[in-house]
Design a protein around this motif. Structure first.
Motif, short mmCIF file in Angstrom:
data_model
loop_
_atom_site.label_atom_id
_atom_site.label_comp_id
_atom_site.label_asym_id
_atom_site.label_seq_id
_atom_site.Cartn_x
_atom_site.Cartn_y
_atom_site.Cartn_z
N PHE A 281 8.52 80.02 58.80
CA PHE A 281 9.11 80.11 57.48
C PHE A 281 10.60 80.43 57.52
N TRP A 282 11.01 81.15 58.55
CA TRP A 282 12.42 81.54 58.64
C TRP A 282 13.32 80.33 58.74
N LEU A 283 12.78 79.22 59.23
CA LEU A 283 13.59 78.01 59.32
C LEU A 283 14.09 77.59 57.93
N VAL A 284 13.21 77.73 56.94
CA VAL A 284 13.58 77.34 55.58
C VAL A 284 14.70 78.23 55.06
N ILE A 285 14.56 79.52 55.31
CA ILE A 285 15.60 80.46 54.87
C ILE A 285 16.93 80.10 55.52
N ALA A 286 16.87 79.84 56.83
CA ALA A 286 18.10 79.49 57.54
C ALA A 286 18.70 78.22 56.93
N ALA A 287 17.83 77.26 56.60
CA ALA A 287 18.34 76.00 56.06
C ALA A 287 19.09 76.22 54.75
N VAL A 288 18.56 77.05 53.86
CA VAL A 288 19.28 77.23 52.60
C VAL A 288 20.56 78.04 52.80
N LEU A 289 20.55 78.96 53.76
CA LEU A 289 21.80 79.69 53.99
C LEU A 289 22.87 78.73 54.50
N PHE A 290 22.46 77.77 55.34
CA PHE A 290 23.43 76.78 55.77
C PHE A 290 23.87 75.90 54.61
N ALA A 291 22.95 75.64 53.69
CA ALA A 291 23.34 74.86 52.51
C ALA A 291 24.40 75.60 51.72
N ALA A 292 24.27 76.92 51.66
CA ALA A 292 25.29 77.70 50.96
C ALA A 292 26.63 77.61 51.69
N ILE A 293 26.57 77.60 53.02
CA ILE A 293 27.82 77.45 53.77
C ILE A 293 28.44 76.08 53.49
N SER A 294 27.57 75.07 53.36
CA SER A 294 28.12 73.73 53.13
C SER A 294 28.91 73.69 51.84
N ALA A 295 28.55 74.54 50.89
CA ALA A 295 29.33 74.60 49.64
C ALA A 295 30.80 74.86 49.97
N TYR A 296 31.04 75.61 51.03
CA TYR A 296 32.43 75.97 51.34
C TYR A 296 33.29 74.73 51.57
N TYR A 297 32.84 73.85 52.47
CA TYR A 297 33.75 72.73 52.76
C TYR A 297 33.69 71.65 51.70
N TYR A 298 32.56 71.46 51.04
CA TYR A 298 32.56 70.48 49.96
C TYR A 298 33.44 70.95 48.80
N PHE A 299 33.36 72.24 48.53
CA PHE A 299 34.15 72.73 47.39
C PHE A 299 35.63 72.79 47.68
N ARG A 300 35.98 72.84 48.93
CA ARG A 300 37.42 72.79 49.21
C ARG A 300 38.01 71.50 48.68
N VAL A 301 37.25 70.43 48.80
CA VAL A 301 37.75 69.15 48.28
C VAL A 301 37.79 69.19 46.75
N ILE A 302 36.75 69.75 46.14
CA ILE A 302 36.75 69.85 44.68
C ILE A 302 37.94 70.69 44.21
N GLN A 303 38.18 71.79 44.93
CA GLN A 303 39.33 72.63 44.56
C GLN A 303 40.62 71.83 44.63
N ALA A 304 40.74 71.01 45.68
CA ALA A 304 41.96 70.21 45.79
C ALA A 304 42.06 69.23 44.64
N ILE A 305 40.92 68.65 44.27
CA ILE A 305 40.95 67.61 43.23
C ILE A 305 41.37 68.21 41.89
N TYR A 306 40.78 69.33 41.54
CA TYR A 306 40.98 69.84 40.19
C TYR A 306 42.01 70.95 40.06
#
Lengths: 497, 463
Positions: free
Chosen positions: B393-418
């Motif tokens: 089950f811990w794999l799932v938890i790890a996966a969502v925490l990484f998804a939260a990290i992914s917000a960092y680099y995707y949002f950097r582009v959004i920040q640049a755009i707007y």
């Protein structure tokens, strides 16, 4: 009515419609007016819901239930119950007040600003009315996205970092909650839809309430949900995003965040946490009450040291939320009832506080307490109205917060004498820093910044008078609020016994 | 069957077009028409169950509604890719017809890997996909980086092909049935025989290489970065999800009954992929390179389907294919129009081109997995599959925490755009045609429709 159009429909679609109008309007006036007119309309609808509370008679007025994802057992289900009515009412009151009081502020790209504000309102309404776990999750995130853009576009200097921190915290929290939702979902009974189809599991709230989970499963699921709600509230030690986010956001968004959005966390705990995991709630309540009480004292102490007026209010808000969360997790009738009332009252009071701070900031250009002095000379009306709101914020008798805090404290006292005593320190401290702030900002000698500050304009006066009116009305006659939520409180308390 | 044969024929036709038709943009229209015809034939086949071409294939390929539907998704994404970025393909070099021909051959290979029933067909399919890709990677002949990428890709790819063949040989040798058919691999009870185990390990390694799962991902950033952007878009999306489809099909049918013996390996690979993809993406300055790492990170999420291997995982895989392809193709489409590929190059995009800014934001939100977008639904199904599996089950938890990290680099582009202002001109206005904008709007609409109502994609599984 009920068959064609219902209250939840109106409460969600009207803000969306208003957002659409605002987005397409070319000039500031159009965007602002459509936002104000629609938000008043929504307020009207929300007040009307208070007269149709009898579910045996008006069931179809208050609930909307469509099949959404048939094979997964998810419905689009929004409905009003006592808690939902109270918080949608708060949302509906909050937005017009915010719009009117800040209508002098100039925004770049006003049509986008008002459009996003109305989207936020739609998301908040959805959160407070969702009765299906997936619907709830959708609205929960939906309320976050526009706020992220609002803060990041129109906020202060360090807005991008501050709001991003806020976003990542809440996003991580909600993803953890999503796993929790999935896990509970996979253990629910099947669901049969109106058209005869069935699904293996169900996202319905009723299915979540009756799900059978072992004690250890409940415990860690509780943690997953709790982190999401704790970040949103925020309670100690999940609060670190909050002061900076409040400080950097444009004041109208700060009002939404602190007045309404933090209630999402408390509401979530009441509706989706305690009744779903009653045993785990009993297991963890001691810990959470302790955390909340630490938060109260800690935040109050920091608030005393603050020179930035916005941060002072932000920390005082953490303290108040901590008290509410302690009351909710004491899980007895009185304390939960008190927390329920206080959710409404705190929303009104803190919006009032921000209105005044916004006025001060706009007139003088500073938010440092040490640079302000003697405002009472140049703005007497503002001073009087603010003092009433500030006294309500520290819960003096005859003000709205008194009733709520009284109930919360007596409930907390039943739970644990010690906790109540320590939390009481927070109340004393809140009186200290609030009165101290009033004294420094409004009294004393006039300085160069405050000599020719104009007193409140008509729109600000209107908003402040309405807020003061609500403060006194609820303070003197709190019974309607209690009646409204009594049943919901009862259900919750019964579910954990 | 229709899709495989017709796309091979189309590939040949495009080669002749390349030789005889001089008008560059005509190639694109012929390719689009051909692809529409193929998709129609494929849909016809999945509806009626009969192919235009009837001959004995000795059960080496198996068509069913599931893999035919996957072909529809992959080919449909390719159609969108043609419509959005077709004119960019023309700009890469002189041999436009041949680029399209190569893409059609790749599609033929995708048809094979989606339907294979023997290890040989899998191998042939993978090779038909890979060889044209080596050429496309190096198609920008005068660019040193492109050449380097092609060479690197070729060497590494050849190596992994060798490993795959070796794996197949081991499995053939260890199989008492002496058969290449994936449903006739006999392993008996208890621990699997050593020959099969070695074969499985080799297949796992080579397939991990193809889908760029860690620790076999090292080629990915360089190749994706070096290849012409428009081809990076194709190979990081459609080719990649096809690789995943093959990966999961192979392990489900050939080794599904001994999942408990290899599942832990998948857990290790998944975690490593998520970790490396997400953490490294955070430090990228170039959006193109960031997308290369993000494709590794997304691969980590898709590996959850292989970990779970249940019905939800299959649904999730379809959704993920559609969602990931749409968002990434759209994002690359915008990227090809940018003057500057760094994140700062996106500064102020929303002011200059509001529609492009908005579309890019929706794509990025979808990749992050925010509700109301297709990306949320796909992640949701993957998580559901993994939770349903009940193990680790811990794999799932790890996966969502990484998804939260992914917000960092995707949002950097959004920040640049707007939220940031442009220093210079952001975008080459001339290349923004009306059709480009319409296509972007369609992609955004599709992403949101799938995000609200995913049963549009997965509903057929229950009919």
């Amino acid at each position: 009515m009920g068959n064609y159009i219902t209250f939840p429909d109106l409460l969600i679609w009207l803000p969306l419609l208003a957002a659409a109008f605002s987005f397409i309007s070319k000039d500031e006036r159009g965007a602002k007016n459509s936002a104000i007119i629609f938000s008043l309309l929504i307020l009207g609808v929300s007040v009307a819901t208070l007269f149709f509370t009898n579910d045996t008679q008006y069931l179809s007025y208050n609930h909307v239930n469509y099949i959404w994802l048939k094979y997964m057992g998810a419905n689009y289900y929004v409905g009003l119950d006592g808690t939902g009515r109270l918080l949608t009412l708060l949302t509906a009151i909050g937005f017009p007040l915010i719009f009117i009081s800040t209508s002098n502020s100039k925004y770049e790209n006003p049509s986008r600003f008002y459009g996003l504000m109305m989207l936020t309102q739609a998301g908040l309404m959805g959160v407070f009315m969702a009765m299906d776990a997936l619907t709830f999750y959708f609205f929960w995130e939906l309320a976050l996205i526009p706020v992220y853009f609002l803060c990041s576009i129109w906020g202060g200097e360090k807005r991008i970092q501050a709001t991003f921190k806020f976003f990542v915290y809440t996003f991580a929290g909600s993803l953890l909650m999503l796993i929790g939702i999935i896990y509970v979902y996979l253990h629910t009974q099947g669901r049969t839809f109106g058209d005869g189809t069935t699904s293996a599991h169900s996202f319905a709230m009723s299915a979540f309430y009756t799900v059978q989970l072992s004690a250890s499963e409940q415990n860690w699921l509780f943690i997953l949900f709790f982190i999401a709600f704790a970040i949103k509230m925020p309670i100690f030690p999940f609060h670190t995003w909050q002061p900076e986010a409040y400080n950097q956001s444009p004041t109208s968004v700060t009002m939404v965040l602190s007045g309404i959005m933090v209630k999402m966390g408390l509401f979530g705990a009441m509706r989706w946490l305690i009744p779903v995991f009653p045993e785990a709630s009993a297991h963890f309540k001691q810990l959470i009450v302790i955390l909340s009480v630490i938060g109260i004292v800690y935040a109050s102490c920091i608030a005393m040291m603050q020179d930035n007026i916005k941060k002072l209010v932000a920390y005082s808000s953490i303290a108040h939320i901590g008290l509410m969360s302690a009351a909710i997790f004491s899980m007895n009738q009185i304390s939960v009832q008190g927390a329920m009332m206080q959710m409404f009252n705190h929303g009104i009071n803190i919006i009032g506080m921000w209105v005044v701070i916004d006025i001060i900031e706009r007139r003088t250009g500073v938010k440092k307490i040490s640079e302000l002095s003697g405002l009472a000379h140049s703005a007497p009306v503002l001073t009087i109205l603010f003092i009433v709101i500030a006294l309500a914020n520290i819960a003096l008798p005859l003000t709205n917060a008194f009733a709520g805090e009284f109930l919360m404290f007596s409930g907390l006292y039943n739970f644990s004498h010690w906790m109540a005593a320590v939390a009481g320190i927070g109340i004393i401290l809140s009186a200290v820093y609030t009165l101290n702030m009033i004294q420094k900002v409004f009294y004393g000698s006039v300085n160069s910044l405050t000599t020719d500050v104009k007193d409140v304009s008509w729109n600000e006066k209107l908003v402040l008078i309405i807020i003061v009116g609500i403060i006194f009305f609820v303070g003197i006659y709190p019974q309607p609020l209690i009646e409204l939520t009594k049943e919901a409180v009862n259900n919750m308390v019964v579910s954990v016994q | 069957m229709n899709a495989i044969i017709l796309s091979a024929i189309c590939g040949v036709i495009m080669m002749f077009c390349g030789a005889f038709i001089k008008n560059k943009s005509l190639h694109k229209y012929i390719a689009i028409a051909g692809l529409i015809a193929i998709i129609a034939a494929n849909i016809l086949e999945s509806a009626s169950g009969n192919s235009f071409f009837q001959f004995d294939i000795h059960d080496m390929l198996r068509m069913n509604s599931f893999n035919l539907f996957f072909i529809t998704i992959a080919f449909g994404s390719t159609l969108i890719y043609f419509l959005l970025s077709g004119s960019e393909i023309e700009k890469v070099g002189e041999h436009v017809g041949e680029y399209f021909a190569l893409i059609f051959f790749i599609l033929c290979g995708i048809g094979l890997v989606a339907t294979f029933n023997t290890l040989l067909m899998l191998f042939i399919g993978i090779e038909i996909i890979s060889i044209p890709l080596y050429i496309l990677t190096g198609s920008d002949k005068r660019n040193l980086k492109s050449n380097e990428a092609a060479l690197k890709y070729f060497l590494m790819g050849a190596f992994s092909t060798g490993i795959m063949l070796m794996g197949i040989a081991f499995i053939y040798g260890g199989n008492p049935n002496a058969s290449f058919y994936i449903d006739q691999i006999q392993v008996g009870m208890g621990n699997m025989p050593i020959m099969i185990a070695v074969g499985l390990l080799f297949l796992l390694i080579s397939m991990s290489f193809k889908v760029s799962a860690a620790p076999f991902h090292f080629w990915t950033p360089d190749v994706y970065d070096g290849a012409p952007t428009v081809f990076t878009s194709f190979m990081s999306t459609i080719v990649k999800v096809a690789g995943f489809f093959a990966f999961i099909r192979l392990f489900e049918y050939a080794f599904g009954q001994m999942q408990d013996q290899w599942q832990r390996l998948i857990v290790v690979i998944t975690i490593a992929t998520l970790l490396i993809g997400n953490i490294t993406a955070v430090f990228q300055q170039s959006v193109k390179r960031m997308l290369a790492y993000s494709s590794i990170a997304q691969a980590g999420f898709m590996l959850l389907a292989l970990f779970a291997l249940n019905d939800k995982a299959k649904e999730g895989l379809l959704l993920y294919s559609a969602a990931y392809c749409l968002a990434t193709i759209g994002l690359f489409g915008i990227l090809t129009k940018m003057e500057d590929y760094t994140i700062d190059g996106f500064n102020g995009l929303a002011k200059e081109q509001p529609l492009l800014g908005f579309a890019a934001t929706v794509f990025l939100l979808s990749l992050t997995g925010v509700p109301l977008t297709a990306g949320f639904q796909s992640k949701f199904f993957m998580l559901m599959a993994a939770v349903q599996n009940g193990q680790q089950f811990w794999l799932v938890i790890a996966a969502v925490l990484f998804a939260a990290i992914s917000a960092y680099y995707y949002f950097r582009v959004i920040q640049a755009i707007y939220f940031k202002d442009a220093a210079q001109k952001v975008i080459n206005d001339i290349s923004i045609t009306m059709r480009f904008k319409v296509m972007l709007t369609i992609i955004v609409a599709l992403i949101i429709i799938i995000g609200i109502y995913p049963e549009i994609i997965i509903g057929w599984m229950y009919r």
